[in-house]
Scaffold this motif. Structure first.
Motif, PDB file in Angstrom:
ATOM      1  N   LEU A 135     -14.086 -39.739 -10.201  1.00 12.71           N
ATOM      2  CA  LEU A 135     -14.552 -38.591  -9.188  1.00 12.71           C
ATOM      3  C   LEU A 135     -13.051 -38.125  -8.440  1.00 12.71           C
ATOM      4  N   ALA A 136     -12.340 -39.092  -8.205  1.00 15.40           N
ATOM      5  CA  ALA A 136     -11.074 -38.606  -7.548  1.00 15.40           C
ATOM      6  C   ALA A 136     -10.155 -37.940  -8.413  1.00 15.40           C
ATOM      7  N   ASP A 137      -9.717 -38.435  -9.551  1.00 15.09           N
ATOM      8  CA  ASP A 137      -8.730 -38.042 -10.416  1.00 15.09           C
ATOM      9  C   ASP A 137      -9.135 -37.130 -11.474  1.00 15.09           C
ATOM     10  N   HIS A 138     -10.526 -37.377 -12.037  1.00 14.80           N
ATOM     11  CA  HIS A 138     -10.763 -36.698 -13.363  1.00 14.80           C
ATOM     12  C   HIS A 138     -12.029 -35.637 -13.284  1.00 14.80           C
ATOM     13  N   ASP A 139     -12.450 -35.304 -12.025  1.00 12.83           N
ATOM     14  CA  ASP A 139     -13.535 -34.371 -11.914  1.00 12.83           C
ATOM     15  C   ASP A 139     -13.322 -33.099 -12.584  1.00 12.83           C
ATOM     16  N   LEU A 140     -14.055 -32.615 -13.273  1.00 15.04           N
ATOM     17  CA  LEU A 140     -13.716 -31.556 -14.278  1.00 15.04           C
ATOM     18  C   LEU A 140     -13.413 -30.220 -13.317  1.00 15.04           C
ATOM     19  N   THR A 141     -14.181 -29.999 -12.254  1.00 14.78           N
ATOM     20  CA  THR A 141     -14.214 -28.712 -11.413  1.00 14.78           C
ATOM     21  C   THR A 141     -12.856 -28.748 -10.702  1.00 14.78           C
ATOM     22  N   ALA A 171     -18.243 -49.620 -10.916  1.00  8.04           N
ATOM     23  CA  ALA A 171     -18.068 -48.675  -9.648  1.00  8.04           C
ATOM     24  C   ALA A 171     -16.857 -48.234  -9.434  1.00  8.04           C
ATOM     25  N   ALA A 172     -15.781 -49.023  -9.577  1.00  8.97           N
ATOM     26  CA  ALA A 172     -14.351 -48.542  -9.256  1.00  8.97           C
ATOM     27  C   ALA A 172     -13.787 -47.344 -10.340  1.00  8.97           C
ATOM     28  N   ASN A 173     -14.563 -47.792 -11.594  1.00 10.38           N
ATOM     29  CA  ASN A 173     -14.101 -46.752 -12.379  1.00 10.38           C
ATOM     30  C   ASN A 173     -14.876 -45.146 -12.319  1.00 10.38           C
ATOM     31  N   ARG A 174     -15.999 -45.372 -11.707  1.00  5.55           N
ATOM     32  CA  ARG A 174     -16.762 -44.159 -11.230  1.00  5.55           C
ATOM     33  C   ARG A 174     -15.845 -43.343 -10.026  1.00  5.55           C
ATOM     34  N   ALA A 175     -15.401 -44.241  -9.194  1.00  2.00           N
ATOM     35  CA  ALA A 175     -14.661 -43.649  -7.940  1.00  2.00           C
ATOM     36  C   ALA A 175     -13.390 -43.093  -8.515  1.00  2.00           C
ATOM     37  N   ARG A 176     -12.911 -43.501  -9.321  1.00  4.20           N
ATOM     38  CA  ARG A 176     -11.658 -42.883 -10.008  1.00  4.20           C
ATOM     39  C   ARG A 176     -11.817 -41.684 -10.653  1.00  4.20           C
ATOM     40  N   VAL A 203      -1.330 -31.867 -15.309  1.00  4.03           N
ATOM     41  CA  VAL A 203      -2.424 -32.003 -14.840  1.00  4.03           C
ATOM     42  C   VAL A 203      -3.405 -32.809 -15.775  1.00  4.03           C
ATOM     43  N   LYS A 204      -3.920 -33.827 -15.294  1.00  2.00           N
ATOM     44  CA  LYS A 204      -4.850 -34.763 -16.111  1.00  2.00           C
ATOM     45  C   LYS A 204      -6.033 -33.849 -16.390  1.00  2.00           C
ATOM     46  N   PRO A 205      -6.601 -34.151 -17.646  1.00  2.21           N
ATOM     47  CA  PRO A 205      -7.784 -33.653 -17.902  1.00  2.21           C
ATOM     48  C   PRO A 205      -9.098 -34.039 -17.197  1.00  2.21           C
ATOM     49  N   GLY A 206     -10.130 -33.186 -17.182  1.00  2.00           N
ATOM     50  CA  GLY A 206     -11.362 -33.779 -16.408  1.00  2.00           C
ATOM     51  C   GLY A 206     -12.458 -33.872 -17.199  1.00  2.00           C
ATOM     52  N   VAL A 207     -13.663 -34.433 -16.581  1.00  2.00           N
ATOM     53  CA  VAL A 207     -14.761 -34.886 -17.217  1.00  2.00           C
ATOM     54  C   VAL A 207     -15.778 -34.207 -16.437  1.00  2.00           C
ATOM     55  N   ASP A 208     -16.896 -33.767 -16.874  1.00  5.70           N
ATOM     56  CA  ASP A 208     -17.944 -33.369 -16.211  1.00  5.70           C
ATOM     57  C   ASP A 208     -18.667 -34.547 -15.421  1.00  5.70           C
ATOM     58  N   THR A 209     -18.526 -34.708 -14.382  1.00  3.65           N
ATOM     59  CA  THR A 209     -19.021 -35.967 -13.698  1.00  3.65           C
ATOM     60  C   THR A 209     -20.418 -35.757 -13.234  1.00  3.65           C
ATOM     61  N   ARG A 210     -21.078 -34.652 -13.497  1.00  4.81           N
ATOM     62  CA  ARG A 210     -22.589 -34.369 -13.374  1.00  4.81           C
ATOM     63  C   ARG A 210     -23.165 -34.816 -14.491  1.00  4.81           C
ATOM     64  N   VAL A 211     -22.589 -34.413 -15.602  1.00  2.00           N
ATOM     65  CA  VAL A 211     -23.374 -34.838 -16.968  1.00  2.00           C
ATOM     66  C   VAL A 211     -22.777 -36.296 -17.245  1.00  2.00           C
ATOM     67  N   PHE A 212     -21.534 -36.869 -17.044  1.00  2.06           N
ATOM     68  CA  PHE A 212     -21.486 -38.138 -17.277  1.00  2.06           C
ATOM     69  C   PHE A 212     -21.668 -39.127 -15.980  1.00  2.06           C
ATOM     70  N   SER A 213     -22.478 -39.408 -15.682  1.00  2.00           N
ATOM     71  CA  SER A 213     -22.814 -40.129 -14.485  1.00  2.00           C
ATOM     72  C   SER A 213     -23.688 -41.624 -14.741  1.00  2.00           C
ATOM     73  N   PRO A 214     -23.469 -42.454 -13.997  1.00  2.00           N
ATOM     74  CA  PRO A 214     -23.768 -43.716 -13.914  1.00  2.00           C
ATOM     75  C   PRO A 214     -25.446 -43.577 -13.994  1.00  2.00           C
TER      76      PRO A 214
END
Length: 338
Positions: A313-319, A306-311, A137-148
């Motif tokens: 969200l798809a593969d590393h969203d913390l929740t 933009a591609a990095n952000r999408a990935r 299971v790959k680690p997640g990152v808080d995509t709400r805190v870390f956002s563009p």
């Protein structure tokens, strides 16, 4: 796993809804401590194994893992054991040192081996661990805190957010920026972190002609704000005799903020940094070339970001990733009918 209750033995109070048992580590020596490997946690013996369903530790070679293996066998219910591992060196030299080797072998009957990178699974298989007990299971990152940022960075700013240690390569990044500024004179570098190479960064920041500034240690919100102010993220890791880059959470944070990444190829960081981000050899000229490419091409920078952000969200969203970890624990419990 609804209703899960967590007890954490730790020196500092962890974040989250859990029970904290203040505990430090008994270290027989002060040097050569790799991720707490040569240490035992105080207070585990005071916990009753029969009151817990799981005991979870980090890394096979950690002596705490060996301690946990022995502890769980004291109980009549024998809690399930999970070992979380990032290790990507199948021939990790520490595994040949008796205390670490004993710790590794003590968890061969662990019920769950939870790998944070694909390479960790491969390293377990090479060391003859049971594939049926392994989950990735790959680690997640808080995509709400870390956002563009709301709009692209207006300045050619490069950011480095990692420990200021030789293995993370701040020295190489500083050298690369000297070269970058020949082509992009207004390019700047902002460095966030602490470590033994901080004096080197301070000297560079004191030179008004270098375009370097030092932010020091930042919390998550501070790192996110810094990333949003930048155009490109850059590090330059290099291996040591007992370590290579395994993934790099800083890469995930930068990509979640919509930044392209330029870094050196090290260990298995290619699991975190995918094309068209740039991985190069450990060379200042190569790093500089990658940085200049992104700093001088707004469209490319935006598309890759933009591609990095999408990935992320798809593969590393913390929740999402926490749910996947919970699913791995739940599946193991189901196998043991708990």
């Amino acid at each position: 796993m609804p209703g899960t209750e967590v007890t954490a033995l730790a020196a500092q109070e962890p974040f989250g809804d859990l029970t904290w048992v203040p505990s430090d580590y008994r270290r027989p020596i002060r040097r050569f401590v790799e991720a707490g490997a040569l240490a035992w946690v105080r207070g585990l013996d005071q916990q009753d194994p029969d009151t817990y369903d799981w005991v979870t530790t980090l890394e096979l070679c950690s002596l705490v893992t060996g301690q946990a293996s022995r502890w769980r066998n004291r109980g009549s219910r024998r809690p399930l054991q999970a070992v979380i591992t990032w290790e990507n060196l199948a021939d990790q030299p520490l595994y040949r040192v008796p205390p670490y080797k004993q710790a590794m072998n003590s968890c061969r009957d662990a019920d769950l081996l939870l790998c944070m990178v694909n390479a960790a699974r491969e390293h377990l298989l090479v060391n003859n661990f049971d594939d049926e007990r392994i989950r990735v299971v790959k680690p997640g990152v808080d995509t709400r805190v870390f956002s563009p940022a709301g709009r692209p960075a207006a300045e050619p700013r490069v950011v480095f957010t990692s420990p200021l240690a030789p293995n993370k390569g701040i020295d190489r990044v500083l050298d690369a920026m000297r070269i970058v500024r020949r082509s992009v004179p207004d390019a700047t570098l902002v460095v966030a972190g602490q470590g033994p190479l901080r004096p080197m960064v301070e000297r560079a920041a004191a030179d008004s002609g270098r375009g370097v500034s030092l932010s020091g240690q930042l919390d998550a919100d501070g790192v996110a704000d810094l990333l949003r102010s930048a155009a490109v993220f850059c590090t330059a890791p290099r291996p040591t005799w007992k370590w290579t880059e395994q993934l790099g959470l800083a890469y995930l944070e930068a990509q979640a903020c919509g930044l392209p990444v330029v870094t050196t190829r090290c260990g298995t960081n290619d699991e975190a940094v995918l094309p068209p981000n740039v991985l190069v050899d450990d060379d200042a000229e190569a790093l500089a070339e990658g940085l200049v490419t992104f700093l001088t091409n707004d469209r490319l920078r935006a598309d890759v970001g933009a591609a990095n952000r999408a990935r992320m969200l798809a593969d590393h969203d913390l929740t999402t990733q926490c749910q996947r970890i919970g699913d791995a624990f739940a599946a193991t419990e189901a196998q043991h009918h708990r």
